[in-house]
Design a protein around this motif. Sequence first.
Motif, PDB file in Angstrom:
ATOM      1  N   PRO A  19       0.815  -1.221   0.000  1.00 51.64           N
ATOM      2  CA  PRO A  19       0.000   0.000   0.000  1.00 51.64           C
ATOM      3  C   PRO A  19       0.850   1.274   0.000  1.00 51.64           C
ATOM      4  CG  PRO A  19      -0.816  -1.550   1.641  1.00 51.64           C
ATOM      5  CD  PRO A  19       0.438  -2.127   1.098  1.00 51.64           C
ATOM      6  N   LEU A 740      -1.153  -5.943  -2.027  1.00 53.35           N
ATOM      7  CA  LEU A 740      -2.341  -5.712  -2.852  1.00 53.35           C
ATOM      8  C   LEU A 740      -2.142  -6.306  -4.235  1.00 53.35           C
ATOM      9  CD1 LEU A 740      -2.879  -1.966  -1.906  1.00 53.35           C
ATOM     10  CD2 LEU A 740      -3.929  -3.953  -0.862  1.00 53.35           C
ATOM     11  N   ASP A 744      -7.329  -5.979  -6.179  1.00 56.08           N
ATOM     12  CA  ASP A 744      -7.520  -5.109  -5.010  1.00 56.08           C
ATOM     13  C   ASP A 744      -7.444  -3.636  -5.412  1.00 56.08           C
ATOM     14  OD1 ASP A 744      -7.717  -7.241  -3.248  1.00 56.08           O
ATOM     15  OD2 ASP A 744      -5.559  -7.307  -2.884  1.00 56.08           O
ATOM     16  N   LEU A 745      -6.473  -3.322  -6.275  1.00 58.77           N
ATOM     17  CA  LEU A 745      -6.295  -1.930  -6.692  1.00 58.77           C
ATOM     18  C   LEU A 745      -7.507  -1.426  -7.467  1.00 58.77           C
ATOM     19  CD1 LEU A 745      -2.534  -1.845  -7.794  1.00 58.77           C
ATOM     20  CD2 LEU A 745      -3.520  -0.861  -5.746  1.00 58.77           C
ATOM     21  N   MET A 748     -10.349  -0.541  -5.148  1.00 62.55           N
ATOM     22  CA  MET A 748      -9.953   0.277  -4.016  1.00 62.55           C
ATOM     23  C   MET A 748     -10.530   1.686  -4.081  1.00 62.55           C
ATOM     24  SD  MET A 748      -6.100   0.850  -2.916  1.00 62.55           S
ATOM     25  CE  MET A 748      -5.918   1.932  -4.309  1.00 62.55           C
ATOM     26  N   THR A 750      -9.935   5.617  -2.381  1.00 59.27           N
ATOM     27  CA  THR A 750      -8.984   6.409  -1.596  1.00 59.27           C
ATOM     28  C   THR A 750      -9.745   7.295  -0.631  1.00 59.27           C
ATOM     29  OG1 THR A 750      -7.524   6.412  -3.483  1.00 59.27           O
ATOM     30  CG2 THR A 750      -7.020   7.991  -1.776  1.00 59.27           C
ATOM     31  N   MET A 756      -5.774   4.399   1.879  1.00 59.63           N
ATOM     32  CA  MET A 756      -6.425   3.496   0.945  1.00 59.63           C
ATOM     33  C   MET A 756      -7.430   2.619   1.670  1.00 59.63           C
ATOM     34  SD  MET A 756      -2.885   2.747  -0.811  1.00 59.63           S
ATOM     35  CE  MET A 756      -3.371   1.311  -1.669  1.00 59.63           C
ATOM     36  N   LEU A 758     -10.148  -0.524   1.296  1.00 62.95           N
ATOM     37  CA  LEU A 758     -10.510  -1.641   0.420  1.00 62.95           C
ATOM     38  C   LEU A 758     -11.992  -1.934   0.511  1.00 62.95           C
ATOM     39  CD1 LEU A 758      -7.484  -3.941   1.112  1.00 62.95           C
ATOM     40  CD2 LEU A 758      -8.121  -3.049  -1.088  1.00 62.95           C
TER      41      LEU A 758
END
Length: 758
Positions: A19, A740, A744-745, A748, A750, A756, A758
Amino acid sequence: MKFQLEDVTVYFPYDNIYPEQYQYMLELKRALDAKGHCLLEMPTGTGKTIALLSLITSYRLSKPSNPIKLIYCTRTVHEMEKTLAELKLLYNYQLNEFGPGARMLAIGLSSRKNLCVNPNVVSAENRDSVDAACRKLTASWVRAIAVENPNVPTCPFFENYDAADKAGTSTLPAGVYTLQELRLYGKEKGWCPYFLARHMVQQANVVVYSYQYLLDPKVAGIISKEMERECVVVFDEAHNIDNVCIEALSVSVRKQTLEGATRNLSRMSQEIERLKDTDAGRLRAEYSRLVEGLAQRLPGQDVWLANPALPDDIMKEAVPGNIRKAEHFLSVLRRFVQYLKGRLETDNVEKEGPVAFVASINTQVGIDQKMLKFCYDRLHSLMLTLEITDTDEFLHIQTVCDLATLVGTYSRGFSIIIEPFDERMPHIPDPVLQLTCHDASLAIKPVFERFQSVVITSGTLSPIDLYPRLLNFNPVVSRSFKMSLTRDCICPMVLTRGSDQLPVSTKYDLRSDPGVEKNYGKLLLEMVSVVPDGVVCFFVSYSYMDGIVNSWHESGILKDIMQHKLVFIETQDVVETTLALDNYRRACDSGRGAVFFSVARGKVAEGIDFDRHYGRLVIMFGVPFQYTLSRILLARLEYLRETFQIKEGDFLTFDALRQAAQCVGRVIRSKADYGMMIFADKRYSRHDKRSKLPGWILSHLRDAHLNLSTDMAVYIAKEFLRKMAQPYDKNGALGKRTLLSQEDLENMVTGPDGEMLL
């Protein structure tokens, strides 16, 4: 993995990302978008280098209309090779994913000593000798004579390279080249890798080289002059960047220097007489060139070190009339050397500013500021006219001219300090005149002005708000990142007293107290009996380490320590230290275990990693303050207080704690690693000292670990090691993910403060 970061597609060569790497890339991208400078503190062992390289090379691919070039500055050759190896991995991944459009040229540039492939040249013992041996074979006048007389030796590698260069075929194919690969390519083609790398620096998309190539004006004037504005400059491991800037503009002169300079002047005088008899036209040509201005340099390969201080507008000025003639210039230098000899013959310490020093030179020997300012370039021109190749013999006169030019150019930010002897050995006369720079911003100012983005990054930049003041710049992004961990694999402790409850410290009045020495020894003895594998100890200075090891030896503590682990010691000799490190690693590998004694401001504290079983515990004995009675340091502290309003105590504490953090950070080099850090000094328990440690250490420093005695620290160590032996999930539990994936990204979000979710 491949993912979107706002409008940039980032190519990252691993399947998972931390992260903090993602956040680091985000902040770095904002700085690039804003075309400004940034300060980023990233914990050690979290993949800072690959995050930097991935983002900047991907940014270049996403914006082909506005290509940026990356200049990556490291402190050591070892770090340079590591960076190029990471870049090679990334480059191969980008070629697979993006295709041929991702092609780029990345090279490392180092000195001739590290790149030369001519066995007759590279066998010389030091860097200056290698440079001089190279010049003896490659200078234009040597090669001109060799055309008529085949017995005159030249360098076949340089001749082949030069022929290819004239034919327009001396290029490197796209790829990432480490220093070793450049040498191999040079051998294969029969070309000189050093001059090939120098030539390709302009065409390369990524250049990795030493700090000096940008910060030392003498080197930067040759290597980095042609770099375009659209460059992103990265200073990695830049916690000591202010010291590097100051060293680049400081000069010290001893009696030996002045004696050597006198010999150099005699030899140059003989050369001038010889030239008058054989080729007076050459001296006349030089005279008329100097009337035109310094910018009318000799063409071709015969570059020497550039001026340590002069900006370009002065270079176009005519040289003062009274130093245009070679004999007159030598006479000026003789008077200047004589003046310096007189100043060294003093029994008292003297300190003055550049303005008073220049006025005194003018009064006593009639050399004014303008003549001093042009000394370095006038010497350069004369050495080329006299066709001098053994430049290593002329280092003394170069140092004197370097001093003259700096004094003639800068009127503030410097002091001249003359000391008749070293305070620590007052009975040995060793006079030294030091021109010392106090203002780190002088060397780095041209870098901030010339390039659109400068990134200063390290694992130790706390307190982060002090760097913009020291270096006099305004960062658009300034951020310190925490380390996301699945388990608490860092265990910092502050030990303030021994088992007998006596306080421990390396304060000057306590450091030689037998009780403190005994408690430090007992602490180490207790720890080596419970900690497996490698233990690293850092002391505040070589002299303190010598004293305490002797004391432990006499009291038998050292013998007891060696029952558990072998002991290795860093010395000031590089070869001995390297051998000790190799054997230390062998002892750790074989299961015997070892202790390594090192010094907080030595070589080991900066560049050597004690990862995995090589460093399960690091003990910092004391607070590594600089020698506070040093006159150079006192003059710098006075300047910082008057110019930047930085208090002496604040700067000294900041400097000592960045050094301590750098030492203890050696044990954690990845998230799978684990290690303990003991700060053994009662002063670390004070909030004003402790708060200057990096955030990633402070976040793991619990209140219960702040005021420990030896037996409490041993108990905590046992508990910590027991906990670390348990199996754990490397990806982290839900809600505390530390690895990650691409998926996951994509899912995600913000949070408002850049965190970050999830």
